[in-house]
Motif scaffolding. Structure first.
Motif, PDB file in Angstrom:
ATOM      1  N   PHE A 115      -6.772  -3.030  -3.660  1.00 52.80           N
ATOM      2  CA  PHE A 115      -7.354  -2.546  -4.911  1.00 52.80           C
ATOM      3  C   PHE A 115      -8.420  -1.481  -4.669  1.00 52.80           C
ATOM      4  CE2 PHE A 115     -10.708  -2.864  -8.102  1.00 52.80           C
ATOM      5  CZ  PHE A 115      -9.991  -2.535  -9.238  1.00 52.80           C
ATOM      6  N   TRP A 116      -9.384  -1.764  -3.805  1.00 52.73           N
ATOM      7  CA  TRP A 116     -10.493  -0.825  -3.574  1.00 52.73           C
ATOM      8  C   TRP A 116     -10.016   0.440  -2.859  1.00 52.73           C
ATOM      9  CZ3 TRP A 116     -14.099  -1.871  -6.757  1.00 52.73           C
ATOM     10  CH2 TRP A 116     -14.308  -3.192  -7.144  1.00 52.73           C
ATOM     11  N   ALA A 144      -4.250  -9.861 -12.616  1.00 46.63           N
ATOM     12  CA  ALA A 144      -5.646  -9.598 -12.232  1.00 46.63           C
ATOM     13  C   ALA A 144      -5.612  -8.518 -11.156  1.00 46.63           C
ATOM     14  CB  ALA A 144      -6.330 -10.868 -11.742  1.00 46.63           C
ATOM     15  N   PRO A 145      -5.572  -7.243 -11.534  1.00 49.08           N
ATOM     16  CA  PRO A 145      -5.395  -6.167 -10.553  1.00 49.08           C
ATOM     17  C   PRO A 145      -6.471  -6.141  -9.463  1.00 49.08           C
ATOM     18  CG  PRO A 145      -5.958  -5.264 -12.708  1.00 49.08           C
ATOM     19  CD  PRO A 145      -5.719  -6.719 -12.897  1.00 49.08           C
ATOM     20  N   ILE A 146      -7.658  -6.632  -9.774  1.00 51.00           N
ATOM     21  CA  ILE A 146      -8.732  -6.641  -8.784  1.00 51.00           C
ATOM     22  C   ILE A 146      -8.386  -7.542  -7.594  1.00 51.00           C
ATOM     23  CG2 ILE A 146     -11.141  -7.357  -8.432  1.00 51.00           C
ATOM     24  CD1 ILE A 146     -11.731  -6.336 -11.230  1.00 51.00           C
ATOM     25  N   LEU A 158      -8.674   2.607  -5.588  1.00 51.40           N
ATOM     26  CA  LEU A 158      -9.759   3.256  -6.325  1.00 51.40           C
ATOM     27  C   LEU A 158     -10.339   4.429  -5.538  1.00 51.40           C
ATOM     28  CD1 LEU A 158     -11.752   0.429  -8.120  1.00 51.40           C
ATOM     29  CD2 LEU A 158      -9.699   1.658  -8.835  1.00 51.40           C
ATOM     30  N   ASP A 159     -10.403   4.291  -4.217  1.00 48.79           N
ATOM     31  CA  ASP A 159     -10.840   5.421  -3.381  1.00 48.79           C
ATOM     32  C   ASP A 159      -9.891   6.617  -3.535  1.00 48.79           C
ATOM     33  OD1 ASP A 159     -13.103   4.169  -2.373  1.00 48.79           O
ATOM     34  OD2 ASP A 159     -12.082   3.477  -0.548  1.00 48.79           O
ATOM     35  N   LEU A 160      -8.595   6.339  -3.631  1.00 51.77           N
ATOM     36  CA  LEU A 160      -7.610   7.406  -3.816  1.00 51.77           C
ATOM     37  C   LEU A 160      -7.813   8.093  -5.168  1.00 51.77           C
ATOM     38  CD1 LEU A 160      -5.190   8.649  -2.297  1.00 51.77           C
ATOM     39  CD2 LEU A 160      -3.732   7.027  -3.524  1.00 51.77           C
ATOM     40  N   PHE A 161      -8.069   7.307  -6.218  1.00 55.55           N
ATOM     41  CA  PHE A 161      -8.372   7.893  -7.529  1.00 55.55           C
ATOM     42  C   PHE A 161      -9.597   8.791  -7.427  1.00 55.55           C
ATOM     43  CE2 PHE A 161      -6.447   4.029  -9.844  1.00 55.55           C
ATOM     44  CZ  PHE A 161      -5.211   4.627  -9.916  1.00 55.55           C
ATOM     45  N   HIS A 162     -10.629   8.294  -6.780  1.00 56.63           N
ATOM     46  CA  HIS A 162     -11.873   9.052  -6.652  1.00 56.63           C
ATOM     47  C   HIS A 162     -11.649  10.347  -5.858  1.00 56.63           C
ATOM     48  CE1 HIS A 162     -16.134   9.815  -6.408  1.00 56.63           C
ATOM     49  NE2 HIS A 162     -16.031   9.909  -5.089  1.00 56.63           N
ATOM     50  N   LYS A 163     -10.907  10.250  -4.775  1.00 55.48           N
ATOM     51  CA  LYS A 163     -10.629  11.418  -3.936  1.00 55.48           C
ATOM     52  C   LYS A 163      -9.967  12.539  -4.726  1.00 55.48           C
ATOM     53  CE  LYS A 163      -7.811  12.708   0.062  1.00 55.48           C
ATOM     54  NZ  LYS A 163      -6.828  12.215   1.029  1.00 55.48           N
ATOM     55  N   HIS A 164      -9.117  12.164  -5.685  1.00 57.91           N
ATOM     56  CA  HIS A 164      -8.376  13.152  -6.474  1.00 57.91           C
ATOM     57  C   HIS A 164      -8.959  13.340  -7.879  1.00 57.91           C
ATOM     58  CE1 HIS A 164      -5.177  13.805  -3.544  1.00 57.91           C
ATOM     59  NE2 HIS A 164      -5.311  12.518  -3.254  1.00 57.91           N
ATOM     60  N   TRP A 182       0.823  -1.199   0.000  1.00 53.55           N
ATOM     61  CA  TRP A 182       0.000   0.000   0.000  1.00 53.55           C
ATOM     62  C   TRP A 182       0.865   1.261   0.000  1.00 53.55           C
ATOM     63  CZ3 TRP A 182      -3.878   2.371  -1.607  1.00 53.55           C
ATOM     64  CH2 TRP A 182      -4.213   3.627  -1.111  1.00 53.55           C
ATOM     65  N   ASP A 183       1.914   1.279   0.812  1.00 50.10           N
ATOM     66  CA  ASP A 183       2.791   2.457   0.862  1.00 50.10           C
ATOM     67  C   ASP A 183       3.432   2.729  -0.499  1.00 50.10           C
ATOM     68  OD1 ASP A 183       2.219   2.936   3.534  1.00 50.10           O
ATOM     69  OD2 ASP A 183       3.995   1.866   4.262  1.00 50.10           O
ATOM     70  N   GLN A 184       3.866   1.682  -1.181  1.00 51.49           N
ATOM     71  CA  GLN A 184       4.459   1.850  -2.505  1.00 51.49           C
ATOM     72  C   GLN A 184       3.431   2.387  -3.503  1.00 51.49           C
ATOM     73  OE1 GLN A 184       5.749  -2.224  -2.926  1.00 51.49           O
ATOM     74  NE2 GLN A 184       7.911  -1.637  -2.734  1.00 51.49           N
ATOM     75  N   MET A 185       2.212   1.872  -3.430  1.00 56.55           N
ATOM     76  CA  MET A 185       1.167   2.340  -4.346  1.00 56.55           C
ATOM     77  C   MET A 185       0.826   3.802  -4.073  1.00 56.55           C
ATOM     78  SD  MET A 185      -1.392  -0.837  -5.225  1.00 56.55           S
ATOM     79  CE  MET A 185      -2.475  -0.541  -3.888  1.00 56.55           C
TER      80      MET A 185
END
Length: 104
Positions: free
Chosen positions: A74-75, A67-69, A78-84, A38-41
């Motif tokens: 993963f979720w 299979a990225p899911i 996606l929350d980080l993408f949505h936040k920004h 998670w830290d790397q992502m």
């Protein structure tokens, strides 16, 4: 409008089905699956945003991996993408069919 800068991001080698013809298994020496923490992502995501800010571009992510899911965070990503408000596409393999999802 700024042009997009595409990032193709392979977040995990996790796969729902394994076969010898897959590129990560083809040499027979792939003993462990590589996966971003998670830290790397999170750090990679913010580095990409910084790069786009300096370059005057809009980030666009193509999430890949076997299979990225299946990535455990993963979720959360996606929350980080949505936040920004960052657009993305998910590409990967699921039961031998290519899966492709796009953000709005």
């Amino acid at each position: 409008m700024k042009y997009y800068f595409p990032f193709h991001w392979h977040i995990t080698d996790e796969l729902d089905q394994r076969s010898k013809h897959r590129y990560i298994y083809s040499d027979g020496k792939h003993n462990c699956l590589a996966t971003f923490t998670w830290d790397q992502m999170r750090d990679t995501f913010y580095n990409c945003l910084d790069f786009c800010e300096v370059s005057g571009r809009t980030p666009y992510f193509y999430l890949t991996g076997s299979a990225p899911i299946l990535h455990p965070d993963f979720w959360r990503l996606l929350d980080l993408f949505h936040k920004h408000d960052v657009k993305f596409t998910i590409t990967g393999r699921a039961f031998n069919d290519t899966v492709c999802f796009k953000s709005k």
